[in-house]
Enzyme design. Structure first.
Site, PDB file in Angstrom:
ATOM      1  N   SER A 159      12.065 -31.477 -14.057  1.00  0.00           N
ATOM      2  CA  SER A 159      12.614 -32.038 -15.296  1.00  0.00           C
ATOM      3  C   SER A 159      13.069 -33.466 -15.029  1.00  0.00           C
ATOM      4  CB  SER A 159      13.810 -31.191 -15.756  1.00  0.00           C
ATOM      5  OG  SER A 159      14.568 -31.859 -16.738  1.00  0.00           O
ATOM      6  N   TYR A 185      22.331 -28.378 -12.721  1.00  0.00           N
ATOM      7  CA  TYR A 185      20.980 -28.277 -13.281  1.00  0.00           C
ATOM      8  C   TYR A 185      20.084 -29.381 -12.720  1.00  0.00           C
ATOM      9  CZ  TYR A 185      17.172 -28.048 -16.668  1.00  0.00           C
ATOM     10  OH  TYR A 185      15.935 -27.945 -17.246  1.00  0.00           O
TER      11      TYR A 185
END
Length: 329
Positions: A159, A185
């Site tokens: 990501s 994350y």
């Protein structure tokens, strides 16, 4: 030979759909595994590969839900898989390996973001454990099937959140730092990219090539734990009907699955691997201090960090070092 982290100028781009990225390729006889392949971009990935003739095995925590979502798609099998549970991962691998099939495509698609529980039963950070460690364990357990293909590809979803920063190897599970879900994350997605770097180094002599993918900004179930305020920071708002409305720059599900499909099938990637891809191309390297929501930051493709992560992952999962040796320097 190391693949350069340099765009190929593939002719595709951010608006390319997964169907377009497939480019009419015939996948009959191919076997693919897609974790989380029953929802969001995973479902679209499964649909495209299946329609092209591949047999797709979907790993899902909720088998009934997966079967319902996939009922209209042919050539699909569902096996229970909980990436936060090491026993479930082993059971999935054993069941697949019993079929004695080669594995041509492994798409490590499933993931969590900002989950309500920040630590798993082992005391590991939930995002790091699910997004990276679970897929690490799964890939290692499927190693012989990937070798059997002779020309397999492993695609792991990273990501742009990796731009948050490098991994703190001294505190992987936030036992020393105050917990920050965004940093957690981001580090898990840096790990996904580094995993592709080291996996490719260890696998290419066996015909296994690995790629990390930034699918782009997409509204999927991954956002379910975010508040309206947090989504608003990304320009996402709720419409009159209660559904979220994405701003310009967000991708559709069909566009979000495109780079995974491209990495899985594109002939332009033959003989290549260990790179971070976005918009159906190898991404450019962005400066460490860049604020652009594109490109890969240097720490996410650092070869030394990739090896450190691999060794740390083996330690955390109590795997013997060298089970998958480095055959190419």
């Amino acid at each position: 030979m190391t693949t350069e982290q340099t765009p190929l100028h593939s002719g595709f781009g951010p608006h390319t759909t997964a169907q377009e990225a497939l480019a009419g390729r015939d996948l009959r006889g191919k076997i693919a595994i897609v974790t989380g392949g029953h929802g969001g971009i995973g479902l679209e990935t499964t649909r495209i590969l299946s329609n092209a003739g591949a047999t797709v095995i979907v790993g899902a925590r909720d088998v009934k839900k997966a079967q319902d979502n996939l009922s209209a798609i042919r050539n699909v099998e569902v096996i229970h898989l909980d990436l936060a549970d090491p026993r479930s991962i082993d059971q999935f691998a054993v069941e697949f390996m019993k079929s004695n099939r080669a594995l041509d495509i492994l798409i490590n698609n499933a993931g969590v973001a900002n989950p309500p529980t920040i630590k798993d039963a082992r005391g590991f950070d939930t995002q790091f454990a699910t997004n990276h460690l679970g897929h690490f364990q799964l890939t290692v357990r499927l190693w012989d099937a990937l070798i059997k293909s002779g020309n397999s590809r492993v695609i792991t979803l990273s990501s742009i959140a990796h731009m948050v920063g490098p991994i703190d190897f001294g505190d992987l599970n936030f036992t020393k730092r105050p917990y920050n879900k965004d940093i957690a994350y981001g580090e898990s997605k840096t790990a996904c990219s580094l995993f592709a770097v080291e996996l490719d180094k260890r696998g290419k002599e066996h015909g296994i090539r690995a790629f990390a993918v930034n699918p782009g900004a997409i509204l999927t179930g991954l956002t379910r734990h975010l508040t309206d305020e947090e989504l608003a920071a990304w320009g996402v708002r709720r419409g009159d009907n209660g559904n979220f409305i994405a701003p310009e720059g967000f991708k559709t599900i069909e566009q979000g699955a495109a780079t995974s499909v491209w990495c899985a099938v594109s002939p332009s990637l033959e003989g290549k691997g260990g790179v971070y891809c976005e918009d159906c191309d190898i991404a450019a390297i962005a400066p460490a201090d860049s604020t652009l929501l594109s490109g890969v930051r240097p720490w996410a493709i650092d070869q030394s960090a990739a090896e450190t992560l691999w060794n740390a992952s083996e330690d955390l999962l109590q795997m013997a070092h060298g089970a998958i040796p480095v055959l190419a320097k």
